[in-house]
Design a protein around this motif. Structure first.
Motif, PDB file in Angstrom:
ATOM      1  N   GLN A 239      -1.220  -6.049  -0.735  1.00 46.52           N
ATOM      2  CA  GLN A 239      -2.174  -5.608   0.251  1.00 46.52           C
ATOM      3  C   GLN A 239      -3.226  -4.821   0.046  1.00 46.52           C
ATOM      4  O   GLN A 239      -3.450  -3.951  -1.100  1.00 46.52           O
ATOM      5  N   GLN A 240      -4.639  -4.476   1.310  1.00 43.19           N
ATOM      6  CA  GLN A 240      -5.702  -3.675   0.411  1.00 43.19           C
ATOM      7  C   GLN A 240      -4.903  -2.319   0.399  1.00 43.19           C
ATOM      8  O   GLN A 240      -4.869  -1.810   1.097  1.00 43.19           O
TER       9      GLN A 240
ATOM     10  N   ASP B  74     -14.730  -0.997  -0.558  1.00 43.60           N
ATOM     11  CA  ASP B  74     -15.908  -0.414   0.209  1.00 43.60           C
ATOM     12  C   ASP B  74     -16.795   0.859  -0.426  1.00 43.60           C
ATOM     13  O   ASP B  74     -17.530   0.379  -0.456  1.00 43.60           O
TER      14      ASP B  74
ATOM     15  N   TYR C 195     -17.454  -9.090  -5.937  1.00 45.17           N
ATOM     16  CA  TYR C 195     -17.209  -8.153  -6.094  1.00 45.17           C
ATOM     17  C   TYR C 195     -17.988  -6.706  -6.434  1.00 45.17           C
ATOM     18  O   TYR C 195     -17.894  -5.682  -6.381  1.00 45.17           O
TER      19      TYR C 195
ATOM     20  N   ASN D  55     -14.461  -9.095  -0.721  1.00 47.14           N
ATOM     21  CA  ASN D  55     -12.415  -9.242  -0.786  1.00 47.14           C
ATOM     22  C   ASN D  55     -12.847  -7.600  -1.608  1.00 47.14           C
ATOM     23  O   ASN D  55     -11.488  -7.870  -2.624  1.00 47.14           O
TER      24      ASN D  55
ATOM     25  N   ARG E   5       0.858  -1.008  -0.422  1.00 47.02           N
ATOM     26  CA  ARG E   5       0.076  -0.012   0.109  1.00 47.02           C
ATOM     27  C   ARG E   5       0.784   0.797   0.022  1.00 47.02           C
ATOM     28  O   ARG E   5       2.198   1.805   0.828  1.00 47.02           O
TER      29      ARG E   5
ATOM     30  N   GLU F 105     -11.349   3.361   1.421  1.00 43.43           N
ATOM     31  CA  GLU F 105     -11.701   1.781   2.133  1.00 43.43           C
ATOM     32  C   GLU F 105     -12.321   2.461   3.872  1.00 43.43           C
ATOM     33  O   GLU F 105     -11.155   3.226   4.161  1.00 43.43           O
TER      34      GLU F 105
ATOM     35  N   TRP G  70      -4.067  -4.742  -6.190  1.00 46.41           N
ATOM     36  CA  TRP G  70      -5.010  -4.934  -5.326  1.00 46.41           C
ATOM     37  C   TRP G  70      -6.179  -4.647  -5.993  1.00 46.41           C
ATOM     38  O   TRP G  70      -7.155  -5.043  -6.065  1.00 46.41           O
TER      39      TRP G  70
ATOM     40  N   LEU H 195      -5.729  -3.280   7.533  1.00 45.86           N
ATOM     41  CA  LEU H 195      -5.329  -3.692   5.682  1.00 45.86           C
ATOM     42  C   LEU H 195      -5.330  -4.757   5.657  1.00 45.86           C
ATOM     43  O   LEU H 195      -4.039  -5.738   6.310  1.00 45.86           O
TER      44      LEU H 195
ATOM     45  N   CYS I  96      -9.344  -5.857  -8.104  1.00 45.18           N
ATOM     46  CA  CYS I  96     -10.449  -5.921  -7.969  1.00 45.18           C
ATOM     47  C   CYS I  96     -11.302  -4.792  -8.511  1.00 45.18           C
ATOM     48  O   CYS I  96     -12.717  -6.108  -9.492  1.00 45.18           O
TER      49      CYS I  96
ATOM     50  N   HIS J  51      -4.717  -8.566   3.100  1.00 50.68           N
ATOM     51  CA  HIS J  51      -3.435  -8.523   2.797  1.00 50.68           C
ATOM     52  C   HIS J  51      -3.601 -10.513   1.769  1.00 50.68           C
ATOM     53  O   HIS J  51      -2.933 -11.266   1.690  1.00 50.68           O
TER      54      HIS J  51
END
Length: 403
Positions: free
Chosen positions: A303-304, A267, A324, A264, A25, A287, A309, A296, A313, A298
């Motif tokens: 990592q988010q 947000d 998703y 997953n 991140r 997020e 990532w 966060l 997504c 991983h």
């Protein structure tokens, strides 16, 4: 123009792009928002009475103002913050519930249900279209008649009897200020669409308010675990801060879905939209974390909030993957964001983390905001399409994995 060849995990181009993207991140810029220091009632039936009455949003459950926003703390000042999506315009300047500072399931459910009921549409007004000037309002409601009257005068040097009223209102513009005269004339002659751009902003703002109402409703469903309550707290704080502290030009595009999708995924997705042109100026990837101990994740894709990532997504959202994106949401938005990320000059894409420090002994009413800066996948795309092989997992200073 750069473009993906498919929206699948197995697509060779996507796999190469993902390999070139950082899995850590970005470090980002942190800022703390101190939310009110009013005493709240104990968790008793008083809270539920307030939440189920017409006293909302004056509720003791949660804080009602910002003590600090981008400056030193001022404990004696509680700022009233505008809620442009409140259904009742008389309450739009009232202090709004920002932080669900409780772990009580019933209290959180009641607060979210009440907020959903009081949220919707938009109260943003346009300085011209909502003008109280009677001449302006008449012309905006009788555009074709006004244009016909002007044509008569310009072509025949005369005014037909049925056009006298229109011509009178138009002539009255001479007594108005220059900005009003020019704006009305542009509206009459096709450049109205500079102001129709505001109309586009307003239509999207109404949709944003309605999405927020559904977002609050969906956050209040299934709060039977501590993890679900924590997630709801974080997402609620993020959405309320975006429409208050961030300003009137931020609009929700994707929030919590009814079907519980996105376990997953991302947000929330918001846009910053130009209030005059209606154009999207920036995409925001949000997020949200709801307690001091939340961190966060991983997953295998990085990592988010890391570039890697985010890429996967968006690809899976564009593909309609049920974990998703829900089936009712169009995949066009993630496709647009992906296009912006792999092309120079695309709409900027920014990452922001909202972290409620609920549960902290000293900072339970603090939300930590981290601006991760802008994402850019152009180099990864170009490297992937060129087939360049390089040691892409080496650490860099540009991205710092969250510890």
């Amino acid at each position: 123009m750069n473009q993906l060849t498919a929206y699948t995990d197995t697509d060779p181009l996507n796999q190469l792009i993902g390999a070139y993207l950082e899995a850590g991140r970005p470090g980002g810029l942190k800022e703390n928002l101190y939310l009110g220091n009013e005493t709240t009632l104990g968790l008793t039936t008083n809270n539920l009475t307030l939440l189920s009455s017409q006293q909302y949003p004056y509720t003791a459950l949660g804080t009602i103002g910002l003590v600090k926003l981008r400056e030193e703390p001022q404990p004696s000042v509680v700022t009233q913050i505008l809620n442009r999506h409140t259904v009742n315009p008389t309450n739009r300047s009232a202090g709004q519930l920002i932080l669900l500072d409780t772990q009580g399931q019933t209290e959180i459910e009641q607060a979210l249900r009440r907020d959903a009921r009081h949220t919707g549409g938009s109260n943003v007004l346009h300085w011209l279209f909502h003008s109280s000037d009677p001449d302006v309002q008449w012309i905006l409601g009788h555009g074709s008649e006004t244009r016909a009257a002007i044509t008569d005068v310009q072509t025949y040097k005369m005014i037909r009897p049925q056009a006298k009223e229109a011509w009178g209102h138009y002539q009255a513009l001479h007594a108005k200020d220059a900005n009003t005269r020019e704006a009305v004339r542009k509206w009459l002659y096709g450049a109205n669409l500079a102001d129709a751009g505001w109309g586009r902003f307003n239509r999207n703002d109404v949709k944003s308010g309605n999405r927020l109402s559904s977002h609050y409703t969906n956050l209040g469903a299934g709060l039977n675990t501590d993890q679900a309550k924590t997630a709801a707290r974080g997402e609620y704080a993020a959405s309320k801060l975006l429409i208050t502290a961030y300003g009137p030009d931020y609009q929700m595009k994707i929030g919590k879905s009814a079907g519980g999708s996105r376990p997953n995924g991302i947000d929330q997705i918001w846009v910053k939209r130009d209030m005059r042109s209606g154009d999207v100026l920036e995409y925001l990837i949000i997020e949200a974390k709801g307690s001091v101990n939340a961190t966060l994740g991983h997953p295998s894709t990085g990592q988010q909030m890391s570039p890697k990532w985010l890429f996967w997504c968006l690809v899976r959202m564009a593909a309609g993957h049920g974990s998703y994106i829900d089936a009712q949401t169009s995949p066009e938005l993630p496709k647009k964001i992906l296009s912006a990320l792999i092309n120079n000059g695309g709409i900027p894409v920014r990452g922001v983390v909202f972290h409620s420090l609920y549960g902290s002994q000293n900072e339970s009413k603090v939300v930590e905001m981290t601006d991760l800066g802008l994402y850019n996948f152009v180099a990864a795309y170009e490297n992937a399409t060129a087939g360049i092989q390089r040691f892409h997992n080496a650490p860099t200073q540009a991205f710092i994995a969250f510890q």
